[in-house]
Design a protein around this motif. Sequence first.
Motif, short mmCIF file in Angstrom:
data_model
loop_
_atom_site.label_atom_id
_atom_site.label_comp_id
_atom_site.label_asym_id
_atom_site.label_seq_id
_atom_site.Cartn_x
_atom_site.Cartn_y
_atom_site.Cartn_z
N TRP A 245 0.01 5.80 -1.73
CA TRP A 245 -0.49 5.15 -2.38
C TRP A 245 -1.96 4.54 -1.95
N GLY A 246 -2.91 4.61 -2.83
CA GLY A 246 -4.00 3.92 -2.90
C GLY A 246 -5.12 4.76 -1.94
N ASN A 247 -6.20 3.90 -1.39
CA ASN A 247 -7.15 4.72 -0.92
C ASN A 247 -7.30 4.94 0.65
N GLU A 248 -7.36 6.11 0.79
CA GLU A 248 -6.94 6.71 2.32
C GLU A 248 -7.95 5.92 3.41
N ALA A 249 -9.02 5.53 3.03
CA ALA A 249 -9.79 4.64 3.74
C ALA A 249 -9.50 3.52 4.16
N ASN A 250 -8.52 2.56 3.45
CA ASN A 250 -7.78 1.31 3.69
C ASN A 250 -7.30 1.56 5.06
N PRO A 251 -6.86 0.22 5.59
CA PRO A 251 -5.83 0.10 6.64
C PRO A 251 -4.76 0.93 6.20
N ALA A 252 -3.92 1.71 7.00
CA ALA A 252 -2.79 2.22 6.69
C ALA A 252 -1.49 1.42 7.04
N LEU A 253 -0.53 1.37 5.95
CA LEU A 253 0.54 0.45 5.92
C LEU A 253 1.71 1.46 5.59
N VAL A 254 2.70 1.46 6.59
CA VAL A 254 3.88 2.15 6.18
C VAL A 254 5.35 1.43 5.91
N LEU A 255 5.82 1.63 4.87
CA LEU A 255 7.05 0.65 4.30
C LEU A 255 8.40 1.61 4.57
N VAL A 256 9.44 1.09 5.00
CA VAL A 256 10.66 1.76 5.50
C VAL A 256 11.74 1.03 4.42
N HIS A 257 12.30 1.56 3.59
CA HIS A 257 13.42 0.94 2.87
C HIS A 257 14.72 0.88 3.53
N GLY A 258 15.74 0.05 2.89
CA GLY A 258 17.02 -0.13 3.69
C GLY A 258 18.26 0.49 3.00
N TYR A 259 19.30 0.11 3.20
CA TYR A 259 20.60 0.81 2.62
C TYR A 259 21.15 -0.15 1.38
N PRO A 260 21.59 0.15 0.36
CA PRO A 260 21.77 1.72 -0.30
C PRO A 260 20.63 1.84 -1.03
N ASP A 261 19.37 1.96 -0.88
CA ASP A 261 18.30 2.05 -1.51
C ASP A 261 17.49 3.32 -1.16
#
Length: 293
Positions: free
Chosen positions: A21-37
Amino acid sequence: MQVQTQWVNTTDQQRLFVKLWGNEANPALVLVHGYPDNQEVWEPVIQHLIHDFYVISYDVRGAGQSSVPRNIRDYRLEQLSLDLDSVTHAVLGERCFHLAAHDWGSIQSWESVTEPKFRSRILSYSTISGPCLDHAAFWMREQFKQHKTKFFKQMTRSWYIAVFQLPFIAPTAWNFFNAERWGKMISQLEQQENLPLNQNIVKDGKYGVNLYRANFLPRLSRPRQRFAVCPVQAIVLKKDQFVGPDLIDEMPKWVKDFSRVELNANHWAILSQPEQVAHLIHNFIQQKLTATT
């Protein structure tokens, strides 16, 4: 929101579905989901982060569109950490990134946050409702010796963990749910209507149980000393009915650069208060970026 998708192969030949999502030039942010999602649970938060960050989300193994391993042992924390490594290398190469996670995503991310090979690669970590299992084990042992009331209070909150160990009943029970029924339960917990529905809830619930079965007993019975390799922010949900705020008290022992913030919300704050969650993640990252410049 503009999004790109790709598949990432893991070290044990599973396939993970990734969204960018978003502009690759921006700082990278990784999101990890939980359970049961699955990763869609983050989308209300992402819309408040997409302008400032290059956001990477993915369905963890057994959830969403990602493949489902056959064996319980394939859900071990060590393999889940390798999955994060596979995703970030495939998408970012050697770039550093910030990390935020919720519930089981947070529990599994601690494995990477306390792994020396991620030092200087993970720039910051925002954890929501998911302690490190090793830290939790040390906390429970201490509370059982000195503060039994706190110990049994948390055990009462965590009743579902024992149920999830049952080999047939736990996975089968998810067949009685559907998106609307599960959504009604979440709305009652969060005291808010019209929250996003998980159309994949039966599969996510049924296979994600293996996260508990593969990890809880080994880690709680044989905890390891695990120290964080990056700054950590604990976003404490004051009304969380599953993860007690007392568990957060253990974190400063294992995190050199630790911050704690509170949000007056229940367990699924990423659905019910996405703007506030995004704001807390954004502010923490900005603080760390400012401190290094």
